[in-house]
Scaffold this motif. Sequence first.
Motif, PDB file in Angstrom:
ATOM      1  N   ARG A  96      -2.446 -26.648 -12.382  1.00 41.03           N
ATOM      2  CA  ARG A  96      -1.372 -26.564 -12.424  1.00 41.03           C
ATOM      3  C   ARG A  96      -0.924 -24.376 -13.430  1.00 41.03           C
ATOM      4  NH1 ARG A  96      -1.258 -31.396 -16.709  1.00 41.03           N
ATOM      5  NH2 ARG A  96      -3.075 -30.217 -17.522  1.00 41.03           N
ATOM      6  N   GLU A  97      -0.151 -24.245 -13.001  1.00 41.41           N
ATOM      7  CA  GLU A  97      -0.046 -23.312 -13.139  1.00 41.41           C
ATOM      8  C   GLU A  97      -0.482 -22.083 -12.923  1.00 41.41           C
ATOM      9  OE1 GLU A  97       2.840 -21.763 -15.554  1.00 41.41           O
ATOM     10  OE2 GLU A  97       3.128 -24.423 -15.734  1.00 41.41           O
ATOM     11  N   ARG A  98      -0.501 -21.965 -10.629  1.00 39.05           N
ATOM     12  CA  ARG A  98      -1.403 -21.277 -10.472  1.00 39.05           C
ATOM     13  C   ARG A  98      -1.160 -19.795 -10.155  1.00 39.05           C
ATOM     14  NH1 ARG A  98      -1.442 -23.391  -4.963  1.00 39.05           N
ATOM     15  NH2 ARG A  98      -3.453 -22.025  -4.521  1.00 39.05           N
ATOM     16  N   VAL A  99      -0.215 -19.293 -10.871  1.00 41.39           N
ATOM     17  CA  VAL A  99       0.234 -17.652 -11.334  1.00 41.39           C
ATOM     18  C   VAL A  99      -1.329 -16.783 -11.936  1.00 41.39           C
ATOM     19  CG1 VAL A  99       1.617 -16.027 -12.152  1.00 41.39           C
ATOM     20  CG2 VAL A  99       2.249 -17.544  -9.848  1.00 41.39           C
ATOM     21  N   ARG A 100      -1.958 -16.450 -11.747  1.00 41.70           N
ATOM     22  CA  ARG A 100      -3.685 -16.261 -12.383  1.00 41.70           C
ATOM     23  C   ARG A 100      -2.979 -14.270 -13.060  1.00 41.70           C
ATOM     24  NH1 ARG A 100      -8.935 -16.329  -9.372  1.00 41.70           N
ATOM     25  NH2 ARG A 100      -7.699 -15.214  -8.038  1.00 41.70           N
ATOM     26  N   GLY A 101      -2.106 -13.679 -12.870  1.00 44.00           N
ATOM     27  CA  GLY A 101      -1.562 -12.415 -13.458  1.00 44.00           C
ATOM     28  C   GLY A 101      -1.105 -11.291 -12.075  1.00 44.00           C
ATOM     29  N   ARG A 102      -0.079 -10.937 -13.046  1.00 43.22           N
ATOM     30  CA  ARG A 102       1.075 -10.452 -12.017  1.00 43.22           C
ATOM     31  C   ARG A 102       0.552  -8.856 -12.509  1.00 43.22           C
ATOM     32  NH1 ARG A 102       4.525 -14.417 -12.959  1.00 43.22           N
ATOM     33  NH2 ARG A 102       5.817 -15.655 -11.371  1.00 43.22           N
ATOM     34  N   LEU A 103       1.104  -7.842 -11.373  1.00 38.75           N
ATOM     35  CA  LEU A 103       0.424  -6.182 -11.735  1.00 38.75           C
ATOM     36  C   LEU A 103       2.240  -5.926 -10.465  1.00 38.75           C
ATOM     37  CD1 LEU A 103      -1.445  -4.028 -12.018  1.00 38.75           C
ATOM     38  CD2 LEU A 103      -2.127  -3.790  -9.156  1.00 38.75           C
ATOM     39  N   GLU A 104       2.575  -4.634 -11.415  1.00 38.46           N
ATOM     40  CA  GLU A 104       3.417  -4.206 -11.222  1.00 38.46           C
ATOM     41  C   GLU A 104       3.062  -2.280 -10.845  1.00 38.46           C
ATOM     42  OE1 GLU A 104       7.407  -4.173 -13.676  1.00 38.46           O
ATOM     43  OE2 GLU A 104       7.254  -6.248 -14.000  1.00 38.46           O
ATOM     44  N   LEU A 105       3.775  -2.242  -9.992  1.00 29.92           N
ATOM     45  CA  LEU A 105       3.059  -0.257  -9.503  1.00 29.92           C
ATOM     46  C   LEU A 105       4.615   0.116  -9.301  1.00 29.92           C
ATOM     47  CD1 LEU A 105       0.178  -1.068  -7.401  1.00 29.92           C
ATOM     48  CD2 LEU A 105       0.258  -0.416  -9.661  1.00 29.92           C
ATOM     49  N   HIS A 106       4.579   0.754 -10.379  1.00 32.87           N
ATOM     50  CA  HIS A 106       5.896   2.228  -9.547  1.00 32.87           C
ATOM     51  C   HIS A 106       5.753   3.846  -9.340  1.00 32.87           C
ATOM     52  CE1 HIS A 106       8.667  -0.660 -12.645  1.00 32.87           C
ATOM     53  NE2 HIS A 106       7.415  -1.058 -12.502  1.00 32.87           N
ATOM     54  N   GLY A 107       6.396   3.808  -8.920  1.00 29.90           N
ATOM     55  CA  GLY A 107       5.731   5.515  -8.011  1.00 29.90           C
ATOM     56  C   GLY A 107       6.611   5.071  -6.832  1.00 29.90           C
ATOM     57  N   ARG A 108       5.988   6.387  -6.505  1.00 29.45           N
ATOM     58  CA  ARG A 108       6.511   6.946  -5.291  1.00 29.45           C
ATOM     59  C   ARG A 108       5.951   6.026  -3.491  1.00 29.45           C
ATOM     60  NH1 ARG A 108       5.467  11.543  -2.778  1.00 29.45           N
ATOM     61  NH2 ARG A 108       3.408  11.780  -4.291  1.00 29.45           N
ATOM     62  N   LEU A 109       7.040   6.228  -2.452  1.00 32.37           N
ATOM     63  CA  LEU A 109       6.945   5.022  -1.855  1.00 32.37           C
ATOM     64  C   LEU A 109       6.706   6.156  -0.462  1.00 32.37           C
ATOM     65  CD1 LEU A 109       6.315   2.070  -0.373  1.00 32.37           C
ATOM     66  CD2 LEU A 109       8.592   2.306   0.071  1.00 32.37           C
ATOM     67  N   THR A 110       5.967   6.160   0.660  1.00 33.19           N
ATOM     68  CA  THR A 110       6.267   6.987   1.838  1.00 33.19           C
ATOM     69  C   THR A 110       5.825   6.645   2.238  1.00 33.19           C
ATOM     70  OG1 THR A 110       3.977   7.870   1.314  1.00 33.19           O
ATOM     71  CG2 THR A 110       5.635   9.136   0.097  1.00 33.19           C
ATOM     72  N   VAL A 111       5.387   7.619   3.809  1.00 31.22           N
ATOM     73  CA  VAL A 111       5.325   6.663   5.137  1.00 31.22           C
ATOM     74  C   VAL A 111       4.851   7.701   5.562  1.00 31.22           C
ATOM     75  CG1 VAL A 111       6.079   6.594   7.432  1.00 31.22           C
ATOM     76  CG2 VAL A 111       7.763   5.660   5.682  1.00 31.22           C
ATOM     77  N   PRO A 112       3.309   7.597   5.745  1.00 32.32           N
ATOM     78  CA  PRO A 112       2.444   8.971   5.981  1.00 32.32           C
ATOM     79  C   PRO A 112       2.686   8.638   7.421  1.00 32.32           C
ATOM     80  CG  PRO A 112       0.886   6.784   5.103  1.00 32.32           C
ATOM     81  CD  PRO A 112       2.643   6.228   5.206  1.00 32.32           C
ATOM     82  N   PRO A 113       1.723  10.398   8.081  1.00 30.45           N
ATOM     83  CA  PRO A 113       2.066  10.247   9.711  1.00 30.45           C
ATOM     84  C   PRO A 113       1.800   8.902  10.111  1.00 30.45           C
ATOM     85  CG  PRO A 113       1.433  12.028   8.792  1.00 30.45           C
ATOM     86  CD  PRO A 113       1.903  11.054   7.575  1.00 30.45           C
TER      87      PRO A 113
END
Length: 257
Positions: A96-113
């Motif tokens: 029950r209640e399988r979610v063990r944790g949540r992580l939020e990352l805010h920042g810059r999204l890029t597409v590397p070569p």
Amino acid sequence: MSLTLLTSEVLVPMTWTSPACAPPAEKARSLAVTATTLALHVSGGPGLAAVGGHATDGAGRVLVPTSPDCRVLAAVAGRARAARAVLTDVAPLPVRERVRGRLELHGRLTVPPPAVAAQDWERATGRPLEPGRRVLRLSADTVRLDGTEIEPQAYARAEPDPMAPHEAEVLSHLAAGHAAQTARLAGLLPRRLLAGAVRVVPLRLDRHALVLRVERVGAADTDVPIALTSTRAEHPGQVLAALRALLDTATGAARRR
């Protein structure tokens, strides 16, 4: 071995400073590895949801492989975009209640070569990037673990727990193939914690502790971390050795009863 029990109900609150819990930055880096789902939200652009498949590099940046026709890729190509990634860690066993944790990352999204992306992906995962795939890379400047903010530099410097890539496999094996040993582990817990219990399930394993969930009917479940050892394990083999020692302790205690 030295055996320590710490419970949210009896002895010590399960806080980030508990000796049976990882430091916040390490826990966040570990969750980025164990997370099974990822939701990517791009400011002013399309989003992306993925089940498995992402990776993190040595600095904790999230790498998401995608197809060349992905809408997010088209929206980001050529310029960085503000974005938020939500990574959800789900217990590998049915509880029950399988979610063990949540992580939020805010920042810059890029597409590397492509060449850089292929190199980063292979370095992070140990396997080559599939032909034709591209990579979205999120660099975080804000980090939140279960709503608590973590200093981004601390997150970047921390290393994931050595068991993070192997935890699901070990817990599944323990639950499926060693039910008797799991029952013996439950016997290490204070009796009043087991009052009304219908099942005890291994919920989490890292270098700090094995966490057992005590499930009850009509009452709140209790998560109980059992500290493995006072020595900091640096690789999975040391964690498994500490787990075997804990199982030996549980077996010995059962024989004495």
